[in-house]
Design a protein around this motif. Structure first.
Motif, PDB file in Angstrom:
ATOM      1  N   UNK A 326       0.766  -1.036  -0.061  1.00 48.05           N
ATOM      2  CA  UNK A 326      -0.057  -0.118  -0.071  1.00 48.05           C
ATOM      3  C   UNK A 326       0.706   1.128   0.115  1.00 48.05           C
ATOM      4  N   UNK A 327       1.935   0.921   0.696  1.00 50.14           N
ATOM      5  CA  UNK A 327       2.985   2.475   0.916  1.00 50.14           C
ATOM      6  C   UNK A 327       3.569   2.701  -0.334  1.00 50.14           C
ATOM      7  N   UNK A 328       3.746   1.747  -1.098  1.00 45.05           N
ATOM      8  CA  UNK A 328       4.551   1.773  -2.519  1.00 45.05           C
ATOM      9  C   UNK A 328       3.829   2.021  -3.514  1.00 45.05           C
ATOM     10  N   UNK A 329       2.458   2.382  -3.466  1.00 41.97           N
ATOM     11  CA  UNK A 329       1.544   2.406  -4.727  1.00 41.97           C
ATOM     12  C   UNK A 329       2.132   3.737  -5.395  1.00 41.97           C
ATOM     13  N   UNK A 330       2.924   4.648  -5.084  1.00 44.66           N
ATOM     14  CA  UNK A 330       3.099   5.827  -6.007  1.00 44.66           C
ATOM     15  C   UNK A 330       4.050   5.243  -6.966  1.00 44.66           C
ATOM     16  N   UNK A 331       4.716   3.802  -6.582  1.00 44.96           N
ATOM     17  CA  UNK A 331       5.556   3.302  -7.793  1.00 44.96           C
ATOM     18  C   UNK A 331       4.910   2.796  -8.945  1.00 44.96           C
ATOM     19  N   UNK A 332       3.576   2.715  -8.777  1.00 48.42           N
ATOM     20  CA  UNK A 332       2.834   2.191 -10.058  1.00 48.42           C
ATOM     21  C   UNK A 332       2.475   0.788  -9.913  1.00 48.42           C
ATOM     22  N   UNK A 333       1.501   0.314 -10.806  1.00 50.61           N
ATOM     23  CA  UNK A 333       0.721  -0.944 -10.472  1.00 50.61           C
ATOM     24  C   UNK A 333       1.972  -1.863 -11.036  1.00 50.61           C
ATOM     25  N   UNK A 334       2.792  -1.685 -12.049  1.00 49.73           N
ATOM     26  CA  UNK A 334       3.751  -2.826 -12.335  1.00 49.73           C
ATOM     27  C   UNK A 334       4.617  -2.994 -11.135  1.00 49.73           C
ATOM     28  N   UNK A 335       5.095  -2.151 -10.478  1.00 42.98           N
ATOM     29  CA  UNK A 335       5.920  -2.185  -9.400  1.00 42.98           C
ATOM     30  C   UNK A 335       5.532  -3.088  -8.202  1.00 42.98           C
ATOM     31  N   UNK A 336       4.412  -2.440  -8.078  1.00 43.41           N
ATOM     32  CA  UNK A 336       3.583  -3.222  -6.840  1.00 43.41           C
ATOM     33  C   UNK A 336       3.059  -4.658  -7.226  1.00 43.41           C
ATOM     34  N   UNK A 337       2.684  -4.840  -8.485  1.00 37.10           N
ATOM     35  CA  UNK A 337       2.343  -6.354  -8.787  1.00 37.10           C
ATOM     36  C   UNK A 337       3.595  -7.086  -8.737  1.00 37.10           C
ATOM     37  N   UNK A 338       4.529  -6.748  -9.308  1.00 32.54           N
ATOM     38  CA  UNK A 338       5.875  -7.589  -9.238  1.00 32.54           C
ATOM     39  C   UNK A 338       6.557  -7.968  -7.680  1.00 32.54           C
ATOM     40  N   UNK A 339       6.444  -7.099  -7.033  1.00 34.82           N
ATOM     41  CA  UNK A 339       6.600  -7.178  -5.369  1.00 34.82           C
ATOM     42  C   UNK A 339       5.538  -8.218  -4.849  1.00 34.82           C
ATOM     43  N   UNK A 340       4.338  -8.069  -5.138  1.00 36.44           N
ATOM     44  CA  UNK A 340       3.396  -8.750  -4.605  1.00 36.44           C
ATOM     45  C   UNK A 340       3.830 -10.093  -4.939  1.00 36.44           C
ATOM     46  N   UNK A 341       4.208 -10.417  -6.231  1.00 36.58           N
ATOM     47  CA  UNK A 341       4.482 -11.927  -6.764  1.00 36.58           C
ATOM     48  C   UNK A 341       5.638 -12.359  -5.796  1.00 36.58           C
ATOM     49  N   UNK A 342       6.674 -11.796  -5.259  1.00 34.86           N
ATOM     50  CA  UNK A 342       7.904 -12.226  -4.908  1.00 34.86           C
ATOM     51  C   UNK A 342       7.632 -12.882  -3.460  1.00 34.86           C
ATOM     52  N   UNK A 343       6.603 -12.476  -2.977  1.00 35.36           N
ATOM     53  CA  UNK A 343       6.527 -12.966  -1.402  1.00 35.36           C
ATOM     54  C   UNK A 343       6.186 -14.674  -1.403  1.00 35.36           C
ATOM     55  N   UNK A 344       5.537 -15.015  -2.496  1.00 32.75           N
ATOM     56  CA  UNK A 344       5.232 -16.444  -2.579  1.00 32.75           C
ATOM     57  C   UNK A 344       6.407 -17.302  -3.091  1.00 32.75           C
ATOM     58  N   UNK A 345       7.308 -16.725  -3.875  1.00 38.92           N
ATOM     59  CA  UNK A 345       8.401 -17.471  -4.564  1.00 38.92           C
ATOM     60  C   UNK A 345       9.507 -17.830  -3.714  1.00 38.92           C
ATOM     61  N   UNK A 346       9.616 -17.700  -2.521  1.00 33.27           N
ATOM     62  CA  UNK A 346      10.693 -17.921  -1.564  1.00 33.27           C
ATOM     63  C   UNK A 346      12.201 -17.593  -2.034  1.00 33.27           C
ATOM     64  N   UNK A 347      11.995 -16.054  -2.467  1.00 34.93           N
ATOM     65  CA  UNK A 347      13.193 -15.378  -2.399  1.00 34.93           C
ATOM     66  C   UNK A 347      13.851 -14.810  -1.092  1.00 34.93           C
ATOM     67  N   UNK A 348      12.839 -14.915   0.081  1.00 38.86           N
ATOM     68  CA  UNK A 348      13.214 -14.082   1.501  1.00 38.86           C
ATOM     69  C   UNK A 348      13.253 -15.229   2.565  1.00 38.86           C
TER      70      UNK A 348
END
Length: 598
Positions: A326-348
């Motif tokens: 929510x806080x990074x919404x000013x970075x645009x839909x593409x950025x936020x969408x990519x970030x959302x995908x990362x959560x379930x990909x076991x990068x972290x």
């Protein structure tokens, strides 16, 4: 917060997946052998590059070796950081270190060889062999160093001194991390126990001023006792750097440090002068802190204690991730969408477990994906750490996807921009959406302390570093006394007269590891200024800035750092970004003062 007794207890989706790098240790060993073979092949090129095809053959193999070595190194590092106690992981790391030494030796001939060629000869090779165009920018960049690269024989001699030249930094590291024992502090039951670094950080935030003072005095005790030893170690590091700079025909150590990034000396000097010209808000904050704490004299051990009754929040990792999106919404839909995908990909790798490396970082790996280490504690600080590291993660991801391997990595000069942009956007989002005045004050205070630590303190360090090198280059000596006097004067100038200095403050130079990596700290300050300028424009819904910023994230090292920032709309050779960021700081201090008074 869930407490895990071992790594095996952590759910699979909260651990990174190192099988994305190697499916087994056998596969790692196979790649290690392949790297050794490539390194052996590189040695055969010494004295045997006589045309464009042979040059391309060397460069192709060298880049392939670099890629394999990085992959081997990252895997070993991540294995160790999962649990630093596991000896098999330490064995992998030792093998990587040994291979790195062999690679450096095998390549030592190439730079002097390249610069022995006439530039027109090299350009002829590039015209003959089309594949060399891929390496063209790096090859021609080498000619910028022509005046600073010695003969093959001289370079070999200097390479033999590599370990000796790095000895002061290694010695300080061992002294600081392994040998130093701090004084004792009073435990809750009244008994005396030895202070640790972890305890020190917590005790400086304790509301009991007696405990803070005791911890402060105890922490500085070994640095005061070892002041002459550490002064000698630091002086040796500065002398080594000054000597190397002179041998390589640089006019100064500062010029040598700025040369790779093509940063004019004026940028460094203007950074210091601009900070000096805008110290009033920082001094104003010291007055606010002194009055808010009701103190007759403000001391250094009063600078980290919370000014307000803490509004403690429990923020689970899932909730933190959602707040970040929510806080990074000013970075645009593409950025936020990519970030959302990362959560379930076991990068972290999310949770703290016994033996796991402390802190947090992002590690990009070209052709695979970034890996992010956290030690999430379900609190506000962990939320900001998450947002910071995911800024690095997205920078790595965008660069790797949009740049060829040769230019996918980004310079340290720009490394902190993406992470800090994220933090600033989050602070503004939380300030806008919180309905608790206590949390709002806490966020404002956090912003001020962050600005003080990342900008003003780092610029003060940069000024201290510049002075040390100028003293040595001018034939003067550095002693514990001169180091103490200079540091004390700088600390007072930056923090103002409202801060009463204890004797120990003058010895703080003795505990700063950054000074063994010359002229590095100023990049924190320039990156922070750039990030604030970018974030401010994004918060104003500046679509041109958004487009330019996303292109910046995709640029890797395709240009020099200042040029990349200019493309993103930040010109650090002009005063506007500095004036804007420091104006923002002054506004936040005023807002905080009003909030505290009310």
């Amino acid at each position: 917060m869930t407490q895990y007794q071992s790594r095996d207890d952590v759910p699979l989706n909260e651990k990174w997946n190192l099988q994305d790098i190697y499916s087994s240790i056998d596969e790692w060993n196979e790649d290690y052998r392949a790297a050794e073979k490539l390194n052996t092949e590189l040695k055969t090129f010494d004295g045997n590059i006589k045309n464009g095809e042979e040059l391309y053959d060397y460069l192709y193999r060298s880049e392939e070796l670099t890629s394999r070595f990085h992959k081997l190194s990252v895997y070993a590092m991540l294995q160790i950081d999962e649990d630093t106690r596991v000896s098999s992981s330490q064995v992998l790391q030792n093998r990587v270190t040994q291979l790195g030494v062999k690679i450096t030796a095998a390549r030592s001939f190439f730079h002097p060889f390249l610069l022995s060629l006439q530039e027109e000869t090299l350009e002829g090779y590039i015209k003959e062999v089309k594949e060399l165009e891929y390496f063209e920018r790096d090859l021609l960049e080498s000619y910028r160093y022509r005046d600073h690269v010695l003969s093959k024989e001289q370079e070999e001699v200097i390479s033999q001194f590599g370990e000796a030249l790095s000895s002061p930094g290694k010695t300080f590291g061992l002294l600081n991390n392994a040998d130093i024992k701090f004084g004792k502090v009073t435990n809750e039951d009244g008994s005396k126990i030895e202070l640790t670094r972890g305890m020190y950080s917590k005790l400086l935030e304790d509301k009991d001023r007696t405990k803070r003072k005791e911890a402060f005095k105890s922490y500085f005790l070994p640095y005061v006792q070892l002041k002459n030893t550490i002064a000698s170690t630091l002086t040796s590091a500065v002398k080594n750097n000054a000597t190397t700079s002179k041998l390589r025909n640089y006019s100064s150590s500062l010029e040598k440090a700025l040369f790779p990034d093509l940063v004019p000396k004026a940028v460094y000097e203007n950074l210091i002068q601009t900070a000096r010209d805008h110290l009033h808000p920082l001094h104003q904050y010291m007055t606010i802190r002194k009055n808010a704490l009701g103190l007759e004299k403000l001391r250094q051990y009063d600078l980290r204690v919370p000014l307000l009754s803490e509004a403690r929040q429990t923020i689970s990792f899932d909730d933190a991730y959602m707040l970040m999106l929510k806080g990074l919404a000013p970075l645009g839909e593409e950025y936020v969408s990519r970030l959302k995908e990362i959560k379930d990909k076991r990068y972290i790798d999310i949770r703290e477990t016994p033996g796991k490396r402390s802190g947090a970082y992002n590690c990009g790996l070209y052709g695979i994906h970034p890996f992010v280490l956290l030690n999430h504690q379900d609190d506000l600080n962990s939320l900001f750490t998450l947002v910071h590291e995911m800024g690095h993660c997205m920078h790595s991801l965008y660069s790797s996807e949009n740049q060829p391997r040769i230019s996918a990595g980004y310079s340290i000069f720009v490394a902190e921009v993406a992470s800090t942009v994220n933090e600033v956007l989050l602070i503004h989002y939380l300030l806008k959406h919180t309905d608790q005045e206590s949390i709002r004050k806490q966020l404002l205070n956090q912003y001020i302390d962050q600005f003080r630590g990342i900008f003003f303190t780092q610029v003060m360090f940069a000024e201290f570093e510049k002075w040390m090198h100028e003293m040595i280059e001018g034939g003067e000596s550095l002693t514990a006394e001169s180091l103490c006097q200079k540091y004390k004067n700088l600390y007072q100038a930056y923090n103002g007269t409202e801060l009463t200095l204890d004797e120990e403050v003058q010895y703080a130079w003795a505990q700063i590891p950054h000074f063994y990596r010359p002229f590095y700290v100023y990049k924190y300050a320039t990156g922070y200024i750039s990030a604030i300028y970018i974030a401010d424009r994004l918060l104003q819904d500046d679509q041109e800035m958004l487009t330019n910023y996303l292109e910046f994230l995709k640029s890797g090292s395709s240009d020099y750092p200042l040029a990349l920032l200019k493309k993103a709309g930040v010109d650090l050779e002009k005063p506007e970004p500095f004036e804007k960021a420091l104006g923002t700081f002054a506004e936040i201090v005023d807002e905080f003062e009003e909030a505290v008074l009310n």
